[in-house]
Design a protein around this motif. Sequence first.
Motif, PDB file in Angstrom:
ATOM      1  N   VAL A  56      38.694  92.261  80.013  1.00 50.54           N
ATOM      2  CA  VAL A  56      37.515  91.444  80.296  1.00 50.54           C
ATOM      3  C   VAL A  56      36.334  92.338  80.657  1.00 50.54           C
ATOM      4  CG1 VAL A  56      36.462  89.834  81.938  1.00 50.54           C
ATOM      5  CG2 VAL A  56      38.725  89.349  81.001  1.00 50.54           C
ATOM      6  N   THR A  57      35.210  92.128  79.995  1.00 44.09           N
ATOM      7  CA  THR A  57      33.918  92.705  80.360  1.00 44.09           C
ATOM      8  C   THR A  57      33.058  91.555  80.864  1.00 44.09           C
ATOM      9  OG1 THR A  57      34.135  94.387  78.647  1.00 44.09           O
ATOM     10  CG2 THR A  57      31.918  93.991  79.505  1.00 44.09           C
ATOM     11  N   ALA A  58      32.188  91.797  81.832  1.00 43.14           N
ATOM     12  CA  ALA A  58      31.412  90.718  82.423  1.00 43.14           C
ATOM     13  C   ALA A  58      29.926  91.045  82.401  1.00 43.14           C
ATOM     14  CB  ALA A  58      31.867  90.463  83.860  1.00 43.14           C
ATOM     15  N   ALA A  59      29.121  89.987  82.232  1.00 42.82           N
ATOM     16  CA  ALA A  59      27.667  90.158  82.195  1.00 42.82           C
ATOM     17  C   ALA A  59      26.989  88.998  82.907  1.00 42.82           C
ATOM     18  CB  ALA A  59      27.165  90.254  80.755  1.00 42.82           C
ATOM     19  N   LEU A  60      25.985  89.339  83.700  1.00 43.28           N
ATOM     20  CA  LEU A  60      25.159  88.338  84.354  1.00 43.28           C
ATOM     21  C   LEU A  60      24.171  87.807  83.325  1.00 43.28           C
ATOM     22  CD1 LEU A  60      24.722  87.237  87.307  1.00 43.28           C
ATOM     23  CD2 LEU A  60      22.783  88.799  87.425  1.00 43.28           C
ATOM     24  N   ALA A  61      24.231  86.516  83.057  1.00 42.32           N
ATOM     25  CA  ALA A  61      23.374  85.924  82.029  1.00 42.32           C
ATOM     26  C   ALA A  61      23.215  84.443  82.297  1.00 42.32           C
ATOM     27  CB  ALA A  61      23.979  86.143  80.636  1.00 42.32           C
ATOM     28  N   ASP A  62      22.068  83.910  81.910  1.00 45.07           N
ATOM     29  CA  ASP A  62      21.796  82.482  82.017  1.00 45.07           C
ATOM     30  C   ASP A  62      22.142  81.845  80.681  1.00 45.07           C
ATOM     31  OD1 ASP A  62      20.880  79.943  82.406  1.00 45.07           O
ATOM     32  OD2 ASP A  62      18.796  80.498  82.822  1.00 45.07           O
ATOM     33  N   THR A  63      23.221  81.066  80.641  1.00 50.05           N
ATOM     34  CA  THR A  63      23.692  80.522  79.364  1.00 50.05           C
ATOM     35  C   THR A  63      22.800  79.400  78.834  1.00 50.05           C
ATOM     36  OG1 THR A  63      25.240  79.041  80.529  1.00 50.05           O
ATOM     37  CG2 THR A  63      26.086  81.181  79.788  1.00 50.05           C
ATOM     38  N   TRP A  64      21.808  78.974  79.616  1.00 48.37           N
ATOM     39  CA  TRP A  64      20.814  78.038  79.099  1.00 48.37           C
ATOM     40  C   TRP A  64      19.804  78.751  78.188  1.00 48.37           C
ATOM     41  CZ3 TRP A  64      21.723  73.202  78.867  1.00 48.37           C
ATOM     42  CH2 TRP A  64      22.345  72.494  79.900  1.00 48.37           C
ATOM     43  N   GLN A  65      19.717  80.063  78.337  1.00 53.35           N
ATOM     44  CA  GLN A  65      18.774  80.854  77.563  1.00 53.35           C
ATOM     45  C   GLN A  65      19.473  81.480  76.355  1.00 53.35           C
ATOM     46  OE1 GLN A  65      15.554  80.664  78.492  1.00 53.35           O
ATOM     47  NE2 GLN A  65      16.304  79.327  80.133  1.00 53.35           N
ATOM     48  N   ARG A  66      18.745  82.309  75.603  1.00 54.34           N
ATOM     49  CA  ARG A  66      19.348  83.019  74.480  1.00 54.34           C
ATOM     50  C   ARG A  66      20.477  83.907  74.996  1.00 54.34           C
ATOM     51  NH1 ARG A  66      17.725  84.587  69.196  1.00 54.34           N
ATOM     52  NH2 ARG A  66      18.789  86.470  68.498  1.00 54.34           N
ATOM     53  N   LEU A  67      21.638  83.812  74.382  1.00 55.16           N
ATOM     54  CA  LEU A  67      22.785  84.612  74.819  1.00 55.16           C
ATOM     55  C   LEU A  67      22.590  86.066  74.374  1.00 55.16           C
ATOM     56  CD1 LEU A  67      25.735  82.188  73.969  1.00 55.16           C
ATOM     57  CD2 LEU A  67      24.501  82.443  76.126  1.00 55.16           C
ATOM     58  N   PRO A  68      22.998  87.032  75.206  1.00 62.35           N
ATOM     59  CA  PRO A  68      22.784  88.451  74.879  1.00 62.35           C
ATOM     60  C   PRO A  68      23.835  88.979  73.901  1.00 62.35           C
ATOM     61  CG  PRO A  68      23.860  88.278  77.003  1.00 62.35           C
ATOM     62  CD  PRO A  68      23.585  86.860  76.564  1.00 62.35           C
TER      63      PRO A  68
END
Length: 288
Positions: A146-158
Amino acid sequence: MPSRVVARLRCPVCQDPLAEVVTGGSRALRCPRRHSFDIARQGYVNLLTGRAPHSGDTAEMVTARADFLSAGHYDVISAALAAAADTALAAADPGGSDAYPLVVDAGAGTGRHLAAVLAAVPAAVGLALDISKPALRRATRSHPRVTAALADTWQRLPLADASTALLLNVFAPRNGAEFRRVLAPGGRLLVVTPAADHLTELVTALGLLRVDPAKADRVAASLAGHFTEESTTVHRQELTLSGPEVATLVGMGPSAWHTDPAGLAARIETLGEPVRVTVAVRLGTYRP
């Protein structure tokens, strides 16, 4: 960070590819235009741009969820996802042409369900996306792949276009357009939502938030124009909980934002022990 995951990430500012760089002992992901994103010492990378609209689950909520899940109370959900994921990935790539299929959990929380999927699919690698830093600190330790990233899934996904073999969405917001963009041809989306009788024994007794009667319609609307439902299965299990476990269950969910702790404790005491609680969820499989 694992190169086979980083290769599928994209800069959230310009959408260029990212590469890991090390400077003075600190690590970051950087694109050719020198947009840089720090990798926290706990292992997750911060791919937010600007100020987050909210901070997600609190440390207390994440601790409650980790304690409850580690006791196996929601393993019925993990097992259903693992079985569906194994089937979906085999159908999407029967010849095994994708040596390392990427499984993305959008709103991964502690990573418990993603870890179960990776355990069932040894060739896959996983990416946990969440807006909560306390959740990601645990997700990075949930499974070696598992790799993890802080991201807002309402926005464009990285993520790059068509980079993802399988998307998981468990009790989390659904961004239909972005889910469709990042899924590879033949990819699948697995969505878990509460059924009408989920935790029904506690809703009235403790004044918890009820499952929206129009939940299925809202899920369909959020994915309309992007996905077609292939199948839906319902999974139920009766739990036998102690009073403290009931408090933990409430504390890890949306009702934690709306419940007075002192009043909740008093109501839990009136339930007696053991407390029998129904877990009931719908698992939908969707194709683009």
